[in-house]
Design a protein around this motif. Structure first.
Motif, PDB file in Angstrom:
ATOM      1  N   SER A 130     -11.215  -3.367  44.445  1.00 20.30           N
ATOM      2  CA  SER A 130      -9.758  -3.376  44.547  1.00 20.30           C
ATOM      3  C   SER A 130      -9.209  -4.786  44.359  1.00 20.30           C
ATOM      4  O   SER A 130      -8.156  -4.974  43.745  1.00 20.30           O
ATOM      5  CB  SER A 130      -9.330  -2.812  45.902  1.00 20.30           C
ATOM      6  OG  SER A 130      -7.927  -2.827  46.047  1.00 20.30           O
ATOM      7  N   ASN A 176     -16.971  -2.198  51.608  1.00 20.51           N
ATOM      8  CA  ASN A 176     -17.022  -3.559  51.078  1.00 20.51           C
ATOM      9  C   ASN A 176     -16.995  -3.558  49.555  1.00 20.51           C
ATOM     10  O   ASN A 176     -16.318  -4.383  48.922  1.00 20.51           O
ATOM     11  CB  ASN A 176     -18.284  -4.255  51.587  1.00 20.51           C
ATOM     12  CG  ASN A 176     -18.292  -5.744  51.284  1.00 20.51           C
ATOM     13  OD1 ASN A 176     -17.257  -6.355  51.053  1.00 20.51           O
ATOM     14  ND2 ASN A 176     -19.472  -6.334  51.287  1.00 20.51           N
ATOM     15  N   GLU A 221      -5.714  -2.460  48.871  1.00 17.91           N
ATOM     16  CA  GLU A 221      -6.580  -3.639  48.870  1.00 17.91           C
ATOM     17  C   GLU A 221      -6.619  -4.284  50.251  1.00 17.91           C
ATOM     18  O   GLU A 221      -7.696  -4.616  50.770  1.00 17.91           O
ATOM     19  CB  GLU A 221      -6.090  -4.645  47.833  1.00 17.91           C
ATOM     20  CG  GLU A 221      -6.927  -5.921  47.796  1.00 17.91           C
ATOM     21  CD  GLU A 221      -6.374  -6.934  46.809  1.00 17.91           C
ATOM     22  OE1 GLU A 221      -6.895  -8.072  46.782  1.00 17.91           O
ATOM     23  OE2 GLU A 221      -5.431  -6.591  46.063  1.00 17.91           O
ATOM     24  N   THR A 273     -13.261  -3.348  55.987  1.00 20.34           N
ATOM     25  CA  THR A 273     -14.543  -3.991  55.721  1.00 20.34           C
ATOM     26  C   THR A 273     -14.935  -4.905  56.870  1.00 20.34           C
ATOM     27  O   THR A 273     -16.071  -4.867  57.368  1.00 20.34           O
ATOM     28  CB  THR A 273     -14.471  -4.791  54.412  1.00 20.34           C
ATOM     29  OG1 THR A 273     -14.214  -3.894  53.321  1.00 20.34           O
ATOM     30  CG2 THR A 273     -15.790  -5.516  54.155  1.00 20.34           C
ATOM     31  N   PHE A 284      -8.532  -1.985  52.646  1.00 19.28           N
ATOM     32  CA  PHE A 284      -9.976  -2.062  52.430  1.00 19.28           C
ATOM     33  C   PHE A 284     -10.554  -3.335  53.051  1.00 19.28           C
ATOM     34  O   PHE A 284     -11.639  -3.312  53.642  1.00 19.28           O
ATOM     35  CB  PHE A 284     -10.291  -2.022  50.946  1.00 19.28           C
ATOM     36  CG  PHE A 284     -10.046  -0.678  50.302  1.00 19.28           C
ATOM     37  CD1 PHE A 284     -10.066   0.483  51.060  1.00 19.28           C
ATOM     38  CD2 PHE A 284      -9.785  -0.581  48.941  1.00 19.28           C
ATOM     39  CE1 PHE A 284      -9.829   1.721  50.478  1.00 19.28           C
ATOM     40  CE2 PHE A 284      -9.558   0.648  48.352  1.00 19.28           C
ATOM     41  CZ  PHE A 284      -9.570   1.801  49.124  1.00 19.28           C
ATOM     42  N   GLN A 285      -9.851  -4.445  52.925  1.00 16.34           N
ATOM     43  CA  GLN A 285     -10.333  -5.703  53.498  1.00 16.34           C
ATOM     44  C   GLN A 285     -10.411  -5.626  55.016  1.00 16.34           C
ATOM     45  O   GLN A 285     -11.382  -6.076  55.630  1.00 16.34           O
ATOM     46  CB  GLN A 285      -9.424  -6.848  53.065  1.00 16.34           C
ATOM     47  CG  GLN A 285      -9.497  -7.178  51.574  1.00 16.34           C
ATOM     48  CD  GLN A 285      -8.482  -8.226  51.169  1.00 16.34           C
ATOM     49  OE1 GLN A 285      -7.628  -8.633  51.966  1.00 16.34           O
ATOM     50  NE2 GLN A 285      -8.555  -8.682  49.918  1.00 16.34           N
ATOM     51  N   SER A 291     -13.495  -2.746  48.516  1.00 10.37           N
ATOM     52  CA  SER A 291     -12.632  -3.905  48.718  1.00 10.37           C
ATOM     53  C   SER A 291     -12.783  -4.904  47.583  1.00 10.37           C
ATOM     54  O   SER A 291     -11.791  -5.452  47.072  1.00 10.37           O
ATOM     55  CB  SER A 291     -12.964  -4.565  50.057  1.00 10.37           C
ATOM     56  OG  SER A 291     -12.194  -5.735  50.247  1.00 10.37           O
TER      57      SER A 291
END
Length: 307
Positions: A146, A140, A220, A227, A223-224, A143
């Motif tokens: 990023s 998180n 990005e 998360t 990562f989202q 994210s």
């Protein structure tokens, strides 16, 4: 002091273990997973020296104990020794000391040696649990960084220098080391970390990140997605833990609150009537309830995830 001790041990036994690199592949891998800054041959040399010293101390303690309390009295009977051993029983102290000393030394040596071999495995397992707990929050964080436009290398460096994320930060320090000190590229650094981390959860995350980078995708977005996935899995684990905790609580109340109270009342009434022994009442009050409560505390403590 520990480094000096292991270095001293390596000077004595290092050459022997240096020739057995392939035989101790699992140990070398566990030392890497545990992030122990020590080579396998140095660690094994210290293990062997400690085992030898421990066995010597145990022998001295055994001899001191024998000299203090004496040797058990052996008699030549059919159940112990044949009759022909009778004339030799005057040497029982000497024989008992030799055999007992050898057994004590051997047992202590093997126990210490095995414990040292198991230590990296146990510590790596503990680190795996800590990494798995903190990884959703670390992802998180990555994210958010990023999304703010921070480059991956700077992002990983920031995470490595952030002590809030515990063992995850420790893992990423090695990734940053590969990038800045060893001069490897980002993909190779992530591959190296995925091969040495004890957490399968972090391995999967890094493998996905490697795939995204090599295929030209956006970290990005990755990562989202991760998360959301990890936070949802984390909530599910917490829900399951609370349900298990509730079940354990109900079991505790039944087994160590309501049950013992019922037995105490019954035994007290029966004792008044003269048909029960008070020893059972003492066992329930002073043994079953305290020991059971301690066992439940240990069980819940071992199940509770560290934060």
């Amino acid at each position: 002091m520990a480094n000096l001790y292991f270095t001293f041990a390596f000077n004595i036994f290092g050459e022997y273990y240096s020739q057995k690199r392939l035989e101790y592949f699992n140990l070398r891998h566990n030392l890497l997973k545990n992030r122990m800054d020590i080579s396998y041959d140095t660690y094994l040399s210290g293990t062997l020296l400690t085992s030898i010293l421990g066995s010597i101390v145990s022998l001295m303690s055994f001899v001191f104990l024998i000299s203090l309390i004496g040797v058990p009295d052996f008699r030549a009977t059919r159940l112990t020794f044949p009759a022909w051993t009778g004339p030799y029983l005057e040497y029982k102290a000497f024989v008992f000391a030799i055999i007992g000393g050898i057994l004590v030394m051997g047992i202590v040596f093997l126990v210490i040696y095995r414990l040292f071999l198991m230590y990296p495995v146990l510590m790596a397992s503990e680190r795996r649990g800590k990494i798995d707990i903190m990884l959703p929050y670390a992802v998180n964080y990555m994210s958010a960084m990023s999304g703010a436009g921070v480059q991956p290398v700077e992002l990983f460096r920031s995470l490595a220098n952030n002590p809030i994320y515990g063992e995850v930060s420790t893992e990423y320090r090695y990734l940053v080391r590969d990038l800045e000190v060893l001069g490897t590229d980002l993909v190779t650094a992530m591959k190296n970390l995925s091969l040495t981390t004890p957490s399968t959860m972090l391995q999967d995350f890094l493998q996905g990140a490697i795939t995204v980078v090599t295929s030209g995708g956006e970290l990005e977005t990755y990562f989202q997605i991760k998360t959301e996935q990890y936070l949802m899995e984390n909530r599910q684990r917490q829900k399951e833990f609370l349900e298990t905790l509730g079940l354990l609580g109900e079991t505790y109340v039944t087994a160590f609150v309501a049950g013992p109270l019922f037995l105490i009342v019954v035994i007290s009434i029966m004792s008044i009537m003269g048909n029960a022994e008070m020893i059972f009442l003492y066992l329930i009050i002073y043994a079953i309830i305290p020991i059971g409560s301690i066992m439940y505390i240990v069980l819940i403590s071992s199940m509770t995830p560290e934060t």
